[in-house]
Design a protein around this motif. Structure first.
Motif, mmCIF file in Angstrom:
data_model
loop_
_atom_site.group_PDB
_atom_site.id
_atom_site.type_symbol
_atom_site.label_atom_id
_atom_site.label_comp_id
_atom_site.label_asym_id
_atom_site.label_seq_id
_atom_site.Cartn_x
_atom_site.Cartn_y
_atom_site.Cartn_z
ATOM 1 N N HIS A 1 0.830 -1.154 0.105
ATOM 2 C CA HIS A 1 -0.004 -0.053 0.129
ATOM 3 C C HIS A 1 1.040 1.465 0.039
ATOM 4 C CE1 HIS A 1 -3.194 2.819 0.733
ATOM 5 N NE2 HIS A 1 -2.891 3.033 1.821
ATOM 6 N N GLU A 2 0.674 2.094 -0.980
ATOM 7 C CA GLU A 2 1.757 3.067 -1.102
ATOM 8 C C GLU A 2 3.018 3.072 -1.154
ATOM 9 O OE1 GLU A 2 -0.197 5.927 1.647
ATOM 10 O OE2 GLU A 2 -1.925 6.301 0.543
ATOM 11 N N GLY A 3 3.341 1.963 -1.843
ATOM 12 C CA GLY A 3 4.640 1.838 -1.974
ATOM 13 C C GLY A 3 5.133 1.086 -0.619
ATOM 14 N N ALA A 4 4.570 0.580 0.317
ATOM 15 C CA ALA A 4 5.295 -0.302 1.335
ATOM 16 C C ALA A 4 4.556 -1.431 1.686
ATOM 17 C CB ALA A 4 5.362 0.943 2.647
ATOM 18 N N VAL A 5 5.150 -2.044 2.465
ATOM 19 C CA VAL A 5 4.439 -3.362 2.942
ATOM 20 C C VAL A 5 3.603 -2.873 4.072
ATOM 21 C CG1 VAL A 5 4.717 -5.545 4.013
ATOM 22 C CG2 VAL A 5 6.243 -4.785 2.206
ATOM 23 N N LEU A 6 2.286 -3.428 4.084
ATOM 24 C CA LEU A 6 1.216 -2.852 4.861
ATOM 25 C C LEU A 6 1.131 -4.159 5.853
ATOM 26 C CD1 LEU A 6 -0.653 -0.736 5.603
ATOM 27 C CD2 LEU A 6 -2.507 -1.971 4.448
ATOM 28 N N ALA A 7 0.966 -5.441 5.177
ATOM 29 C CA ALA A 7 0.770 -6.557 6.064
ATOM 30 C C ALA A 7 1.398 -7.928 5.352
ATOM 31 C CB ALA A 7 -0.777 -6.893 6.195
ATOM 32 N N GLU A 8 1.683 -8.675 6.182
ATOM 33 C CA GLU A 8 2.266 -9.950 5.509
ATOM 34 C C GLU A 8 1.670 -11.341 6.112
ATOM 35 O OE1 GLU A 8 6.286 -9.878 2.914
ATOM 36 O OE2 GLU A 8 6.649 -10.279 5.280
#
Ligand SMILES: Nc1ncnc2c1ncn2[C@@H]1O[C@H](COP(=O)(O)OP(=O)(O)OP(=O)(O)O)[C@@H](O)[C@H]1O
Ligand SMILES: [Mg+2]
Lengths: 250, 388
Positions: free
Chosen positions: A221-228
């Motif tokens: 999201h927006e160029g970064a990891v939000l959840a994994e």
């Protein structure tokens, strides 16, 4: 065996001041499937552009393989020959050429002009092409012009070209787009089989498709990891629901 | 292996057979055999046309197959012509000078001989010194090597710079135009060492064959041109068949995709650009002894644009299309501009083809591009349509 095949760390890309990728860090093991999901414009395709050398990041590291080679600064063709294959969001096969020619071009063989000029057809290569055609269900279409194939068949041909390259990492951008339910099932099978011996990263919007892949999921999201985590894990995450899943139902 | 190559490319065999038949026919009917149904000057026109066909297939490979719209290949053609022209002019002048000196009682010194040759060649541009580029002009072998080496090296350096910077499309075309324009402007200068706008002349006189009639010389060059065209056709057909052809056409259709397959696209473009430049140089070296004269105007940007027009009208992406286009348009062009076509009197205006031919050619180009993108060669698709 090494634990990490590809390590992306702290990567940032800006387009005219807009941060498409924002301090992104993500790792992939030598084998197995990984799904990347995220809303439109999350930076999924841009992430693939960085790994394959199409886009140069402003900051960060992209480290590859046992020797920890930095992929930044290598040419697209160089990265590809080191074992990274890519399927584009829009199916891109060579429409003027036959299915066999498309596969033969992708087949893992020496890539220099001289080697290609003096290349001879061998039974071994022919057998490999047959095997891949069988895998992607295009055995009867080997002599057809790729431009005549249906949309789904083109997607498969492109996946077949990836398999022919025999890469260690496969980056697959929206393979199921425009496919029928049946075609989707078949695509999942192909990808899962491919992931037995290599790392396969699939970008997809379709949740059903991702569920069937049954693998670890990374939400961008927006160029970064939000959840994994597992699909159930990430889909129960409130932020993920807010930015992504909520949209469709709002 | 060769058998399978021919078997997979039957059009190559058809082409070679047609070329062989044509060559045989012209030879039989020429003045050299005494039949004289085809004049020596027309044999030269046909021989020159074969050379134009050769550069046209080179153009087709670089543009039709690899997608590089080079508008500078006539520069390589011209360089080939100049390279062989230097030897022709030097050797012939030397023979004349030696002849003149032989009448004297005191033998001439080497310096005197050299000065006399220099005077003869460079008098028109007010000089008599040999420029450095004429250092090897006395050696046929070295000048022949230059026919191949100079276009090859120029293409290699130019291509390397352009492709490495990923210049493509119309920008690359403009760059190739700039190259040919720069070369032509340079050659127009009197101190270029190549006789400025006078160019090199008398090239139809082959040193050592002063007694041989032009009828014979013309047929020898005609045969050599036919052989070069046949060999060039076979060579390019081989290059673009098989995997190289796949990669090269892939580059034309989607360069980025070929990169992601692991092919170093720039090397392939450089390879194609350079081999086609070399073949263009060879074509020029065969053309100008038949034309008799070469001057910088031959390298003008417009020549390379015509080349693209021939290939487009003939049908790019198929070698025989390029041959048809070059032969058809260039012969038609000399017919129209040479006063062969009767003027059309409209009462209020007379269409003189010497002026209007270019308009007609331009219109044909537009029509072909818009409505018949496959060109004249595309007609063959109707002939050999596979029963389905
Ligand atoms: N070459 C570029 N120049 C400018 N902006 C770009 C460029 N490439 C991508 N972007 C922007 O970067 C953002 C991320 O784009 P990207 O294509 O990576 O998204 P995505 O996650 O693949 O989206 P989608 O699901 O729609 O395919 C978008 O806002 C896009 O407009
Ligand atoms: Mg995308």
């Amino acid at each position: 065996m090494i634990a990490t095949l590809l390590e992306v760390s702290g990567v940032t890309v800006t387009f005219d001041g807009f941060r498409a990728i924002n301090n992104l860090s993500i790792q992939f093991p030598p084998t197995g499937l990984r799904a990347i999901i995220g809303p439109n414009g999350a930076g999924k395709t841009t992430f693939m552009d960085i790994v394959t050398g199409k886009t140069k990041p402003d900051e960060g590291h992209v480290i590859w393989g046992e020797e920890n080679v930095s992929l930044l600064g290598l040419s697209e063709s160089d990265i590809a020959t080191r074992g990274i294959g890519r399927k584009f969001q829009k199916p891109t096969v060579f429409e003027a050429q036959t299915v066999r020619q498309n596969l033969a071009m992708a087949l893992k063989n020496p890539r220099s002009p001289f080697a290609v000029l003096t290349h001879r057809r061998t039974a071994k290569n022919a057998a490999k092409i047959e095997a891949i055609a069988d895998e992607i269900g295009l055995t009867d279409s080997l002599t057809r012009i790729a431009g005549e194939l249906s949309h789904g068949q083109k997607q498969w041909l492109e996946i077949g070209m990836l398999l022919a390259q025999d890469p260690r990492l496969l980056l697959v951008d929206e393979p199921a787009a425009g496919m029928t339910v049946e075609e989707r099932e078949k695509t999942t099978d192909i990808l899962r089989r491919a992931a037995e011996t290599r790392s396969v990263v699939v970008v997809e919007h379709d949740m059903e498709f991702v569920r069937r892949l049954d693998c670890k999921v990374t939400v961008l999201h927006e160029g970064a990891v939000l959840a994994e985590g597992s699909l159930d894990h990430v889909t129960s995450n409130q932020t993920v629901i807010d930015v992504y899943l909520g949209r469709g139902h709002a | 292996m060769h058998n399978t190559f021919i078997a997979r490319n039957p059009s190559v065999l058809w082409f070679l057979a047609a070329l062989g038949l044509f060559t045989f026919g012209v030879t039989i009917l020429s003045e050299a055999t005494g039949l004289g149904l085809i004049s020596t000057s027309f044999v030269k026109t046909l021989g020159k046309t074969l050379c134009l066909c050769l550069i046209a297939i080179a153009m087709d490979v670089v543009w039709g197959y690899c997608g590089i719209l080079s508008l500078g290949h006539f520069a390589f053609f011209g360089i080939g012509g100049y390279a062989i022209g230097m030897w022709l002019m030097y050797a012939r002048t030397e023979a004349i000078v030696l002849q003149n000196f032989s009448a004297q009682t005191i033998p001439a010194t080497p310096q005197e001989i050299s000065d006399a040759i220099g005077n003869q060649i460079f008098g028109v541009v007010g000089s008599s010194d040999f420029p450095a580029i004429w250092s090897f002009a006395d050696s046929l072998v070295l000048q022949l090597a230059m026919v191949v080496l100079i276009p090859g090296l120029l293409a290699l350096v130019f291509g390397w710079l352009a492709f490495r910077s990923r210049v493509t499309g119309v920008y690359l075309s403009i760059l190739t135009q700039a190259m040919t324009l720069a070369l032509s402007l340079y050659l127009f200068q009197n101190d270029s060492g190549l006789r400025g706008n006078n160019g090199l002349s008398g090239l139809q006189n082959i040193p050592g064959f002063e007694q041989t009639p032009q009828a014979t010389i013309s047929i020898v060059f005609f045969l050599a041109s036919a052989f070069a065209l046949g060999a060039g056709y076979l060579f390019f057909a081989w290059v673009i068949s098989g995997k190289m052809g796949s990669v090269v056409q892939g580059i034309r259709d989607n360069e980025a995709r070929v990169r992601f397959l692991g092919y170093h696209v720039e090397s392939y473009k450089l390879f194609i650009f350079t081999i086609t430049a070399v073949v263009s140089g060879i074509a020029g070296a065969l053309y100008y002894p038949q034309a008799g004269i070469i001057n910088p105007g031959e390298i003008a940007p417009i020549a390379s644009i015509y080349l693209a027009v021939w290939v487009a009208i003939g049908g790019r992406g198929r070698l025989y299309g390029a041959v048809i286009g070059a032969a058809f348009v260039s012969l038609l062009s000399s017919w129209f501009t040479g006063g062969g076509a009767p003027d059309i009197n409209l009462g209020f205006y007379t269409i003189q083809w010497t002026d209007w031919w270019l308009v007609l050619l331009g219109l044909s180009f537009v029509v072909v591009t818009l409505y018949f993108p496959k060109g004249i060669g595309g007609l063959f698709d109707y002939l050999v349509r596979k029963p389905s």
